[in-house]
Design a protein around this motif. Structure first.
Motif, PDB file in Angstrom:
ATOM      1  N   GLU A   1      14.381 -10.900  -1.141  1.00 45.92           N
ATOM      2  CA  GLU A   1      15.533 -10.802  -0.246  1.00 45.92           C
ATOM      3  C   GLU A   1      15.482  -9.551   0.638  1.00 45.92           C
ATOM      4  N   GLU A   2      14.671  -8.570   0.243  1.00 47.35           N
ATOM      5  CA  GLU A   2      14.512  -7.361   1.049  1.00 47.35           C
ATOM      6  C   GLU A   2      13.387  -7.495   2.069  1.00 47.35           C
ATOM      7  N   GLY A   3      12.763  -8.653   2.120  1.00 46.15           N
ATOM      8  CA  GLY A   3      11.739  -8.914   3.126  1.00 46.15           C
ATOM      9  C   GLY A   3      10.317  -8.649   2.684  1.00 46.15           C
ATOM     10  N   TYR A   4      10.109  -8.277   1.421  1.00 49.61           N
ATOM     11  CA  TYR A   4       8.754  -8.055   0.935  1.00 49.61           C
ATOM     12  C   TYR A   4       8.099  -9.402   0.618  1.00 49.61           C
ATOM     13  N   VAL A   5       6.839  -9.533   0.990  1.00 55.96           N
ATOM     14  CA  VAL A   5       6.116 -10.790   0.774  1.00 55.96           C
ATOM     15  C   VAL A   5       5.353 -10.695  -0.543  1.00 55.96           C
ATOM     16  N   VAL A   6       5.867 -11.352  -1.561  1.00 52.24           N
ATOM     17  CA  VAL A   6       5.240 -11.353  -2.888  1.00 52.24           C
ATOM     18  C   VAL A   6       4.185 -12.452  -2.922  1.00 52.24           C
ATOM     19  N   ILE A   7       2.936 -12.055  -3.148  1.00 51.32           N
ATOM     20  CA  ILE A   7       1.863 -13.052  -3.185  1.00 51.32           C
ATOM     21  C   ILE A   7       1.393 -13.335  -4.609  1.00 51.32           C
ATOM     22  N   HIS A   8       1.797 -12.507  -5.535  1.00 51.89           N
ATOM     23  CA  HIS A   8       1.386 -12.723  -6.929  1.00 51.89           C
ATOM     24  C   HIS A   8       2.449 -12.182  -7.850  1.00 51.89           C
TER      25      HIS A   8
ATOM     26  N   GLN B   1       2.689  -4.649   1.895  1.00 42.72           N
ATOM     27  CA  GLN B   1       3.446  -3.448   1.589  1.00 42.72           C
ATOM     28  C   GLN B   1       2.740  -2.575   0.549  1.00 42.72           C
ATOM     29  N   ARG B   2       2.915  -1.269   0.711  1.00 43.83           N
ATOM     30  CA  ARG B   2       2.481  -0.296  -0.287  1.00 43.83           C
ATOM     31  C   ARG B   2       3.667   0.610  -0.600  1.00 43.83           C
ATOM     32  N   PHE B   3       3.823   0.958  -1.866  1.00 46.20           N
ATOM     33  CA  PHE B   3       4.978   1.726  -2.295  1.00 46.20           C
ATOM     34  C   PHE B   3       4.527   3.037  -2.930  1.00 46.20           C
ATOM     35  N   SER B   4       5.371   4.043  -2.766  1.00 46.32           N
ATOM     36  CA  SER B   4       5.125   5.318  -3.427  1.00 46.32           C
ATOM     37  C   SER B   4       5.574   5.227  -4.883  1.00 46.32           C
ATOM     38  N   ASN B   5       5.191   6.222  -5.655  1.00 42.60           N
ATOM     39  CA  ASN B   5       5.595   6.245  -7.062  1.00 42.60           C
ATOM     40  C   ASN B   5       7.112   6.316  -7.193  1.00 42.60           C
TER      41      ASN B   5
END
Length: 199
Positions: A116-123, A142-146
């Motif tokens: 719902e936040e727009g991130y594309v989950v592929i797995h 997307q890449r996320f920080s710790n």
């Protein structure tokens, strides 16, 4: 008419597990053998119990025991068999309910926090354990920080996901060939994901 009830019981509760046991023996799958044989035992026990209850309801003649001590011994033996047979079934039922609730909560977590936040989950992979569960996700771009991952993990209790670890696979190219094949099959009908992948 006297053979209808036993016939139905045999056809619906006895034969299918025994056929599955035979299939498990033929294919050498021990999970099939033990699972189906356990179901066969449970069905037999409860068919006997239901017959006992029905016989008492109809007030049919009961077998007379030699003495009260022998009667108590038989009753204790029957009770012990019932407890031994049904205890694993009760445990498995609780485990199944817990796993089903966990899977639903995990799907809701992924939907609300990521999709719902727009991130594309592929797995995504959900692994349930009563003491140590995990949710593993990977994203297309997307890449996320710790700090961001810790913020996502902090929201797990909001979805009743206690004792659960969130694993974010940052490098999408670390997916195995089988996982990538599954991803490509899933996104073929999703225009947004196809556009993101092309970019």
């Amino acid at each position: 008419h006297n053979n209808i009830v036993p016939g139905v019981a045999i056809a619906t509760a006895i034969m299918p597990p025994l056929c599955t046991v035979g299939y498990g023996i033929a294919t050498m799958q021990t999970a099939f053998i033990w699972g189906a044989f356990y179901l066969f035992l449970i069905n037999c026990i409860f068919i006997c119990l239901s017959a006992l209850v029905f016989a008492r309801y109809l007030k049919l003649p009961k077998r007379e025991y030699p003495d009260e001590a022998h009667k108590r011994k038989v009753n204790r033996f029957i009770t012990a068999i019932i407890i031994v047979i049904t205890s694993p079934a009760i445990y498995l039922a609780f485990t199944f309910v817990g796993q089903n609730n966990f899977n639903q909560n995990a799907e809701l977590f992924i939907e609300r926090v990521f999709i719902e936040e727009g991130y594309v989950v592929i797995h995504q992979e959900v692994d349930y354990s009563r003491t140590d569960s995990s949710i593993e996700v990977a994203f297309l771009a997307q890449r996320f920080s710790n700090e961001e991952i810790e913020a996502f993990s902090a929201r797990l209790p909001d979805f009743d996901l206690v004792n659960t670890k969130l694993v974010v696979r940052q490098n999408s190219f670390s997916l195995t060939e089988e996982e990538w094949t599954s991803v490509l099959n899933d996104i073929q009908s999703d225009d947004e994901k196809v556009a993101t992948l092309e970019n």
